[in-house]
Scaffold this active site. Structure first.
Site, mmCIF file in Angstrom:
data_model
loop_
_atom_site.group_PDB
_atom_site.id
_atom_site.type_symbol
_atom_site.label_atom_id
_atom_site.label_comp_id
_atom_site.label_asym_id
_atom_site.label_seq_id
_atom_site.Cartn_x
_atom_site.Cartn_y
_atom_site.Cartn_z
ATOM 1 N N HIS A 141 -2.322 -4.804 -100.689
ATOM 2 C CA HIS A 141 -2.717 -5.602 -100.356
ATOM 3 C C HIS A 141 -1.901 -6.850 -99.897
ATOM 4 O O HIS A 141 -2.787 -7.690 -98.803
ATOM 5 C CB HIS A 141 -3.166 -6.558 -101.834
ATOM 6 C CG HIS A 141 -4.783 -7.133 -102.353
ATOM 7 N ND1 HIS A 141 -4.850 -7.524 -102.861
ATOM 8 C CD2 HIS A 141 -4.326 -8.386 -101.080
ATOM 9 C CE1 HIS A 141 -5.780 -8.960 -103.163
ATOM 10 N NE2 HIS A 141 -5.797 -9.153 -101.846
ATOM 11 N N GLU A 185 -3.340 -13.720 -95.355
ATOM 12 C CA GLU A 185 -1.849 -13.108 -96.148
ATOM 13 C C GLU A 185 -0.749 -13.571 -95.982
ATOM 14 O O GLU A 185 0.144 -14.632 -97.111
ATOM 15 C CB GLU A 185 -1.631 -11.983 -95.883
ATOM 16 C CG GLU A 185 -3.111 -10.736 -97.127
ATOM 17 C CD GLU A 185 -3.428 -10.740 -98.786
ATOM 18 O OE1 GLU A 185 -1.765 -11.150 -99.125
ATOM 19 O OE2 GLU A 185 -3.955 -11.275 -99.404
ATOM 20 N N HIS A 214 0.765 -16.576 -98.399
ATOM 21 C CA HIS A 214 2.087 -16.025 -99.484
ATOM 22 C C HIS A 214 2.916 -16.108 -98.610
ATOM 23 O O HIS A 214 4.020 -15.648 -98.553
ATOM 24 C CB HIS A 214 0.544 -14.063 -99.889
ATOM 25 C CG HIS A 214 0.203 -14.805 -101.120
ATOM 26 N ND1 HIS A 214 0.405 -14.952 -102.086
ATOM 27 C CD2 HIS A 214 -0.966 -14.371 -100.341
ATOM 28 C CE1 HIS A 214 -0.735 -14.585 -102.600
ATOM 29 N NE2 HIS A 214 -1.599 -14.232 -101.547
#
Ligand SMILES: *[C@@H]1O[C@H](CO)[C@@H](O)[C@H](O)[C@H]1NC(C)=O
Ligand SMILES: *[C@@H]1O[C@H](CO)[C@@H](O)[C@H](O)[C@H]1NC(C)=O
Ligand SMILES: *[C@@H]1O[C@H](CO)[C@@H](O)[C@H](O)[C@H]1NC(C)=O
Length: 227
Positions: free
Chosen positions: A60, A112, A116
């Site tokens: 993920h 992502e 992040h």
């Protein structure tokens, strides 16, 4: 300068100081390496998956996080230069697919990275290093959760299992460090294991015990889960 000008200037300087302080304090002290079980992701999503899921835990994301306090997000507004992915794409599509939309793998990695990856400096140097690090962790360092479970004789079969058995299996591949789990009630009476998170120190050199979600939070797993 009149009084209004002084107030204005003071406010500006003060805001700037707050901004500098807040951006430098939202750091990170460990990483969450979160993997999702594809069939459970499809089952727990309001819109079903277009393509059939594989019975695998795939990535993920790799998330810089804080043991106490909020996790950093979107630290720099630097888009991923997806032109540079090159021959990493083939491996990434296997280990880090966009399970919900398999025509949009690159978009998933880009989001992502922005949310992040941009917060992982200096451990994560840049966008391509972010992707490379995930490949290294999942493949070279064998942090593939499906493989860790299989090695401990736990194969996915859609049955109820004890979470303790799953935890012990994961611990056998993580130097006995505690993982974090995410579960979701599916349409029937059972609760599915959706995600397993392995936690690494801030330099990504070793496993650490995952900080656990507070009691009563959503997605906590019961004693028996479906996998
Ligand atoms: C899947 O991704 C593609 C490419 O970004 C996009 O055009 C399409 O609308 C997406 N489909 C769904 C169902 O979200
Ligand atoms: C991860 O582990 C599963 C189960 O052993 C295996 O089927 C899969 O091929 C592995 N993925 C990679 C990229 O090694
Ligand atoms: C799975 O276990 C839970 C809790 O023990 C139980 O309520 C549920 O009925 C079980 N489901 C199945 C399919 O066995």
């Amino acid at each position: 300068m009149g009084i209004t000008g002084m107030i204005y200037m003071f406010t500006m300087v003060f805001s700037l100081i707050v901004l500098i302080l807040s951006s430098s304090t939202v750091g990170y002290d460990y990483f969450q390496f979160t993997q999702q079980y594809q069939p459970a992701v499809c089952n727990s999503n309001p819109t079903p998956c277009n393509d059939p899921p594989e019975k695998l835990f795939t990535v993920h994301g790799l998330w810089p996080s804080n043991k106490n306090g909020p996790d950093p997000e979107k630290c720099k507004n630097i888009q991923m230069n997806s032109q540079k992915i090159g021959n990493m794409a083939a491996q990434l599509e296997i280990i880090w697919p966009n399970v919900l939309n398999r025509t949009d793998h690159v978009g998933f990695w880009e989001r992502e990275w922005l949310k992040h990856g941009t917060c992982g400096y200096p451990t994560i140097r840049d966008d391509m290093h972010y992707l490379k690090t995930v490949i290294k962790m999942y493949i070279t360092q064998k942090q593939n959760v499906s493989a860790i479970l299989a090695k401990a004789m736990i194969q996915p079969n859609g049955q109820n299992r004890s979470l303790v058995d799953i935890e012990n299996a994961i611990r056998s591949g993580t130097n006995n460090m505690k993982p974090k789990f995410k579960c979701q009630k599916n349409t029937r009476t059972t609760t599915e294991l959706v995600e397993v998170t392995l936690c690494r120190d801030r330099d990504l050199t070793k496993f650490i015990n995952c900080p656990q979600p507070p009691q009563g939070s959503r997605y906590l797993c019961p004693a028996d889960v479906q996998y």
